[in-house]
Design an enzyme around this catalytic site. Structure first.
Site, mmCIF file in Angstrom:
data_model
loop_
_atom_site.group_PDB
_atom_site.id
_atom_site.type_symbol
_atom_site.label_atom_id
_atom_site.label_comp_id
_atom_site.label_asym_id
_atom_site.label_seq_id
_atom_site.Cartn_x
_atom_site.Cartn_y
_atom_site.Cartn_z
ATOM 1 N N ASP A 113 79.971 49.510 -5.742
ATOM 2 C CA ASP A 113 80.116 48.168 -5.183
ATOM 3 C C ASP A 113 80.924 48.236 -3.891
ATOM 4 O O ASP A 113 80.849 49.236 -3.184
ATOM 5 C CB ASP A 113 80.785 47.256 -6.231
ATOM 6 N N HIS B 134 83.823 41.227 -3.539
ATOM 7 C CA HIS B 134 82.699 41.342 -4.472
ATOM 8 C C HIS B 134 82.954 42.398 -5.540
ATOM 9 O O HIS B 134 82.732 42.170 -6.741
ATOM 10 C CB HIS B 134 81.420 41.669 -3.689
ATOM 11 N N SER C 248 74.617 39.168 -9.427
ATOM 12 C CA SER C 248 75.759 40.079 -9.296
ATOM 13 C C SER C 248 76.824 39.779 -10.330
ATOM 14 O O SER C 248 77.564 40.665 -10.764
ATOM 15 C CB SER C 248 76.381 39.960 -7.900
#
Length: 787
Positions: free
Chosen positions: A144, A244, A568
């Protein structure tokens, strides 16, 4: 954070090797829930509850009465009692018992997704009848944007030493320097980070990676080769500069953190699905995206490092190309061959046939809602009130004129262009002090947040944004704003058109709990069928992915927690659940874990009715949710699993056109296509898809008994419309744990039909339901008509 000198770094020593560990069998308070209220007399219910309790107290009514606290016998059935873990497990298996769960102390409303799915607890996430404490020995790799290690979600408090299997490392970078201290005899590796980032974000300090985040690497060669070399990268290190990666990692495996909120919304506690599991970080994604060469390097390192699972919340554009021209398909293929389960998101395109990460050797996750929304009220001058999605904390103090943005066009922009609130498209004189109704086009990549900025710059008092795709994602707008769908948008525009002086007022966002129906499949979640191999159903399963609160990087917005939506966010929910399965069943293969998650999923919402799809509210099918919405309370006891190994995937590749030469290029061994399938539908997959049924067709499956050694399962079939399905044999009799039995599913066209039809096959025993979706499309007849 204060700077620490080298002299302040202390060695940690393991102690008490000879200490005796005592087991505690003390009782705890459990709730035994038994569904809706029956017609029994309340006094009879009390007696029945006492007898159930007596059965786990050696038949003693006296002990049963002593353990009993409450009987629920008016609004619903159930009781509360003091039970040991073993007693709770026994009661959970009794007829009529819906669930058994610990009596946890409730705080203000939590971040909720794990509560919504039925996993209760703070750090343990225990499921009655099983201990998940072994999660401390399970290592999850996250490919990620990196991690913010100082987040309380990644605290090392009370974490034991790093598992001996771990072979990874922490790579130094511009914002992270790593020290590795190894104490020879204790096999304890201590990782620490000396942090030196932008002074406005963080002053230097030391964060020991003793137990939670045990590895951190970063990859940017592919990024640098493709991007402008002068482009600024925030952190050339595993540190997360976008948020994220921290969000996904904490969703799957974050520690329990109290008093978490997003600017006052969603207040409560936050935790991941496996709070005590270990985290290894593989930063491959930068400002503009993630490059294949970096992704493959991360897969390669992760397999070697010793991760047990890999979580990816990223993917290719749809339609996806050949499996072995796609970095994630390649990396996950080899990860699976080394016993590593790969969990990946299905994508956010939202359209039919847009699913990505579609290889059968990974588990692919779609997104759903839960029973919590973030909404603002829109009150019109005629008293009509609508609710729209929003995270805006701004509120209008008084009502203002509301107009369509098309009425405020500026310069060379047409009214149609201005209706989309494009940059510089609004006339300040016409927009000042008004609420503007803007649009965002279906399939548009425009930022909804930016539209609120355009309206603010034009002097607007608020914004109603009509989302033509009806993607109900809450946004932190910079002015009072709310997102509505096409139908509500039409009503608001009609009010404006037919009212001489239309007025409106928009409130600040609030947390709405108990929104129904829930779950719903999110409109943005990519759908099947599989564009590359239609015989393999994708997505595999669905999990919460709408408006999820989790850890964040303070480098963005100076926040520790943030709310995001997307597949996600749903993917790490499955990662957390898969981690618990791995903790309880460490010898299970990746496909067995995937099977347990898929075959125990549900196609019903919390009200016991079929799950629906946003925005139109149609009934969902297997192309929306795969096997259904995940049920973590059942995954540890699936009864049967559909297992598959490398030889099965080799046969699958042969069935889709790979010859021995090309297969051996992939496997680098003497693999052959001698055991190939007639079609890819024959892969031992937990779902069955027949995309081109010509009159009749049969597939075989093999199930492995992982439940009671002696058990009998009977086949229950719900036929797809126009298709007759038979199963041979109709009954499976098992005599031992691990026993395998093969069966055949026969499909025959019974009536003309158009498109895909959906049904299911369930193997049912006294203790388990093992369900597989059936997806069938009859081939056109030679005359061009459907059979």
């Amino acid at each position: 954070m204060a700077s620490l000198s080298w002299s302040c770094i202390f060695c940690l020593f393991l102690a008490g090797f000879g200490a005796q560990v005592g087991l505690c069998f003390s009782s705890k308070v459990y709730v035994v829930y038994m569904g809706s209220k029956s017609g029994d007399d309340p006094d009879d219910v009390l007696s029945q509850n006492h007898h159930m309790l007596a059965s786990v107290h050696g038949g003693s009514i006296e002990q049963a009465q002593a353990s009993h606290l409450y009987s629920y016998r008016h609004g619903f059935r159930g009781f509360a009692a003091k039970l040991t873990d073993e007693q709770a497990s026994q009661i959970a298996q009794m007829p009529g018992v819906v669930s058994v769960f610990p009596n946890l102390k409730r705080k203000l409303h939590t971040t909720r997704s794990w509560d919504f799915m039925g996993l209760l607890g703070e750090e343990t996430m225990e499921i009655p009848g099983h201990s998940t404490k072994n999660q401390v020995n399970v290592i999850i790799g996250f490919i990620d944007t990196g991690i913010w290690p100082e987040s309380p979600s990644f605290s090392d408090a009370n974490m034991p030493p790093v598992p001996a299997i771990w072979r990874g490392k922490c790579e130094p970078g511009r914002s992270i320097q790593c020290i590795i201290l190894q104490q020879v005899h204790s096999c304890l590796i201590i990782y620490s980070m000396i942090v030196s980032v932008d002074i406005n974000l963080l002053v230097g300090g030391l964060n020991l990676l003793i137990g939670k985040v045990i590895g951190a690497r970063y990859y940017m060669s592919g990024y640098e080769a493709e991007e402008d070399s002068a482009r600024i990268v925030s952190f050339r290190s595993p540190r997360d500069s976008s948020g994220h990666g921290s969000h996904t990692a904490s969703t799957a495996a974050g520690r329990y953190v109290t008093n978490v909120n997003y600017k006052g919304l969603a207040t409560g506690g936050a935790r991941g699905g496996a709070p005590m599991a270990r985290i290894a970080v593989y930063k491959t994604c930068w400002d503009s995206g993630c490059y294949d060469v970096d992704l493959l390097a991360a897969f390669d390192d992760a397999i070697r490092d010793g991760v047990h699972l890999l979580s990816l919340s990223l993917g290719p554009d749809s339609p996806q190309g050949d499996y072995f021209k796609d970095a994630i398909s390649i990396g996950s293929f080899h990860a699976a061959s080394h016993g590593v389960l790969v969990v990946a998101s299905v994508g956010n395109a939202g359209n039919r046939g847009s699913a990505t990460n579609i290889a059968p050797w990974m588990i692919t996750v779609g997104a759903s809602s839960m029973d919590r929304d973030f909404a603002s009220d829109i009150v019109l001058g005629n008293g009509m009130k609508f609710t729209g999605e929003s995270l805006s904390l701004f509120e209008m103090n008084a009502s203002a004129r509301i107009i369509s943005a098309s009425e405020a066009s500026a310069g060379y922009f047409t009214p149609y262009q201005s209706s989309y609130c494009l940059e510089s498209s609004l006339n300040i004189t016409k927009a000042r002090g008004k609420v503007l109704v803007c649009r965002i086009a279906e399939g548009s990549s425009e930022s909804k947040l930016e539209k609120s900025k355009v309206v603010k710059e034009a002097g607007g008092a608020g914004m109603v944004l009509i989302d033509e795709a009806d993607k109900d994602v809450a946004i932190p707008f910079v002015i009072p704003s709310a997102i509505v769908g096409k139908e509500i948008g039409r009503k608001i525009l009609s009010y404006i058109k037919n009212t001489r002086k239309p007025m409106s007022k928009i409130s600040c966002a609030k947390t709405v709990l108990g929104s129904q129906p829930a779950p719903r499949i999110a409109s943005f979640s990519s759908k099947g069928p599989n564009s590359l191999t239609p015989e393999i159903l994708k997505p595999d399963v669905a999990a919460p992915g709408l408006n999820i609160l989790a850890a964040w990087s303070p480098a963005v917005g100076k926040m520790q927690f943030n709310i995001l939506s997307g597949t996600s966010m749903s993917s790490p929910h499955i990662t957390g659940i898969a981690t618990l399965v791995k903790a309880v069943h460490p010898s299970w293969s990746p496909s067995a874990i995937k099977s347990a998650i898929m075959t125990t999923a549900t196609i019903l919402n919390k009200n016991g009715k079929p799950i629906r799809v946003d925005p139109e509210g149609r009934m969902a099918n297997a192309f929306d949710y795969g096997s259904g919405f995940v049920d973590p309370r059942r995954v540890l006891d699936p009864g049967l699993v559909y297992d598959a190994h490398q030889k099965d995937y080799n046969a699958f590749l042969c069935s889709i056109g790979y010859d021995e030469k090309s297969l051996r290029l992939v496997t680098r061994d003497n693999s052959t296509c001698d055991q190939t399938f007639t079609t890819a539908s024959s892969l031992n997959y937990p779902s069955i898809t027949v995309p081109n049924l010509k009159d009749s067709f049969s597939v075989t499956r093999t199930v492995t008994n992982v439940g009671k050694p002696r058990s009998v399962y009977k086949a229950v079939v719900s036929n797809p419309v126009g298709i007759n399905v038979t199963v041979v044999p109709e009954q499976l009799i098992f005599y031992r744990y691990g026993q395998k039995i093969r069966f055949t599913v026969n499909f025959k066209v019974a009536a003309p039909s158009k498109g895909y039809a959906f049904g299911f096959l369930t193997w049912r025993s006294e203790d388990a339901r093992v369900t597989s979706p059936l997806v069938v499309r009859a081939a056109p007849s030679p005359m061009g008509l459907m059979r």
